[in-house]
Design an enzyme around this catalytic site. Structure first.
Site, PDB file in Angstrom:
ATOM      1  N   HIS A 135     -10.646 -39.620   7.894  1.00 34.74           N
ATOM      2  CA  HIS A 135     -11.230 -38.664   8.842  1.00 34.74           C
ATOM      3  C   HIS A 135     -11.020 -37.191   8.473  1.00 34.74           C
ATOM      4  CE1 HIS A 135     -12.423 -42.030  11.121  1.00 34.74           C
ATOM      5  NE2 HIS A 135     -11.378 -42.174  11.900  1.00 34.74           N
ATOM      6  N   HIS A 209     -15.910 -39.668  17.556  1.00 31.87           N
ATOM      7  CA  HIS A 209     -14.899 -40.725  17.703  1.00 31.87           C
ATOM      8  C   HIS A 209     -14.562 -41.015  19.173  1.00 31.87           C
ATOM      9  CE1 HIS A 209     -11.823 -43.420  16.385  1.00 31.87           C
ATOM     10  NE2 HIS A 209     -11.889 -43.020  15.129  1.00 31.87           N
ATOM     11  N   GLU A 346     -18.700 -45.693  15.833  1.00 31.71           N
ATOM     12  CA  GLU A 346     -18.742 -44.483  15.001  1.00 31.71           C
ATOM     13  C   GLU A 346     -19.917 -44.615  14.043  1.00 31.71           C
ATOM     14  OE1 GLU A 346     -14.533 -43.987  13.426  1.00 31.71           O
ATOM     15  OE2 GLU A 346     -14.358 -45.707  14.745  1.00 31.71           O
TER      16      GLU A 346
HETATM   17  C1  GLA Z   1     -11.284 -45.330  12.700  1.00 28.73           C
HETATM   18  C2  GLA Z   1     -10.614 -46.148  11.680  1.00 28.73           C
HETATM   19  C3  GLA Z   1      -9.484 -46.900  12.303  1.00 28.73           C
HETATM   20  C4  GLA Z   1      -8.510 -45.955  12.967  1.00 28.73           C
HETATM   21  C5  GLA Z   1      -9.242 -45.053  13.925  1.00 28.73           C
HETATM   22  C6  GLA Z   1      -8.341 -43.988  14.435  1.00 28.73           C
HETATM   23  O1  GLA Z   1     -11.940 -46.105  13.596  1.00 28.73           O
HETATM   24  O2  GLA Z   1     -11.495 -47.023  11.030  1.00 28.73           O
HETATM   25  O3  GLA Z   1      -8.822 -47.663  11.342  1.00 28.73           O
HETATM   26  O4  GLA Z   1      -7.869 -45.204  11.990  1.00 28.73           O
HETATM   27  O5  GLA Z   1     -10.345 -44.464  13.302  1.00 28.73           O
HETATM   28  O6  GLA Z   1      -7.151 -44.478  14.926  1.00 28.73           O
END
Ligand code: GLA
Length: 381
Positions: A135, A209, A346
């Site tokens: 991220h 997110h 997402e």
């Molecule tokens: C995304 C990732 C997960 C986790 C979340 C945040 O969805 O794929 O593995 O890291 O973000 O916690």
């Protein structure tokens, strides 16, 4: 005495008439309000923008991380409830680890070993998720202060957020000028339009997110929600959640959501991919592909409240994540978010695309603007 009484009755009748005229005249209006959300440690002002549409749906957005803080929508009986996980205060977002409601960038999801090569140059990023970059790195777009502007129009109240990610920020190349516009439409949708330009070749993958719980934030787990994902394939991962490169058929696996199915129905099955993700934490290759046109890719339905979420996107993938890493986070109104208390859709390009030439490209070049749209539409049944 009698006359005084008649007079009071007349006044009473008159006031009732006036009240009903004024309520007929007061047609609900959409609006945008702004209030302080506090200051960061280094003294920067952060605001909370409250968008309300004509039917009373309300979205709160902060310019800290261009984050969706709350989303109040009705259930089948008309009762409004906040359906996204988050915090009451700015401090919550400053310390946040699960990325609640945030805009994710410059590169959403993982880049293997914090490395990629572009135009013959190898870029090394911070490893903030085991061996990988997640991220956007240590200080991604979710921890930046964006510039907000009211751009409300006929579609509904709308907030534009802009941010300049400088050349070399988190070791990504190129000055990237990013714009995110949230529109709360009169059709009970949150529409997110992303755009960006760069002055050097770079990679980009923007997403939102938000963690949804259609029964209301903090009101238990999401295992009863029924999910549908229009995808015949997904990208299986290795032990560090990096795609192996394979596009695998969902047929006959717990990843087949082509017909609606409860999240909890298969989540604990003895399946290698579910074990690696501790549940669902995978990228689905949506059937609408890379055409770039807005297509409905996923749905969620909560039988208890009757709330329905429909996701449309221009993106070729969607990470369906079932809050597997939530471990008792204190959220809004003191609610405790445990494992699987929220799920995310997402919308994105596939994880680790810069290291997978067979995946749709995430390279952005100068003079070729980046555009992406995702719509979260709410209704009841
Ligand atoms: C995304 C990732 C997960 C986790 C979340 C945040 O969805 O794929 O593995 O890291 O973000 O916690």
């Amino acid at each position: 005495m009698v006359r005084r009484c008649e007079g009071s009755v007349a006044i009473l009748l008159l006031s009732i008439a006036m009240i009903s005229v004024s309520s007929v005249g007061a047609e609900a209006k959409s609006k945008m309000q702004k209030q302080s959300f506090g200051k960061t440690e280094d003294g920067q002002q952060v605001d909370l923008h409250i968008l309300t549409n004509k039917s009373g749906m309300q979205a709160e957005i902060t310019n800290y991380g261009a984050t969706l803080v709350s989303l109040k929508i009705p259930d089948r009986k008309g009762k409004f409830e906040d359906v996204v996980l988050g915090y009451d205060t700015l401090d919550g977002y400053v310390k946040d680890k699960p990325y609640f409601g945030a805009t994710i960038g410059r590169y959403g999801n993982r880049i293997a070993h914090g490395q990629f090569t572009l135009d013959g140059v190898t870029y090394t990023l911070a490893k903030n998720n085991g061996e990988n970059t997640l991220h956007g790195g240590i200080k991604g777009f979710n921890k930046r202060i964006w510039t907000a502007r009211d751009v409300s129009g006929s579609a509904g109240p709308a907030l534009e957020l802009t941010y300049l990610s400088k050349d070399g920020e988190e070791n990504f190349p190129g000055n990237l000028s990013v714009k995110v516009v949230y529109t709360l439409t009169e059709r009970n949708e949150i529409k997110i339009d992303y755009s960006a330009t760069t002055d050097k070749d770079t990679v980009i993958n923007l997403t939102n997110h938000s963690y949804f719980n259609l029964a209301g934030q903090g009101n238990g787990d999401i295992l009863q929600h029924q999910i549908m994902i229009r995808a015949d394939r997904f990208t299986p991962v290795d032990a560090t959640l990096i795609p192996t490169g394979e596009l695998r058929s969902v047929k006959g696996t717990p990843f087949d959501f082509t017909a609606p199915m409860a999240i909890g129905a298969r989540i604990n099955q003895n399946d290698e991919q579910l074990k690696l993700g501790r549940g669902y934490d995978h990228n689905w290759v949506v059937n609408s592909g890379t055409t770039g046109s807005l297509s409905m890719v996923a749905q969620a339905y909560d039988p208890s409240s009757g709330r329905v979420l429909e996701v449309s996107t221009t993106e070729p993938g969607v990470q369906f994540y079932t809050g597997n890493f939530l471990d008792g986070v204190t959220g809004k109104q003191g609610k405790i978010y445990k494992q699987r208390y929220g799920f995310c859709f997402e919308t994105q390009h596939f994880p680790d695309s810069p290291n997978h030439p067979n995946f749709p490209s995430t390279v952005l070049k100068p003079g070729q603007p980046y555009r992406s749209t995702t719509v979260y539409k709410f209704s009841t049944k």
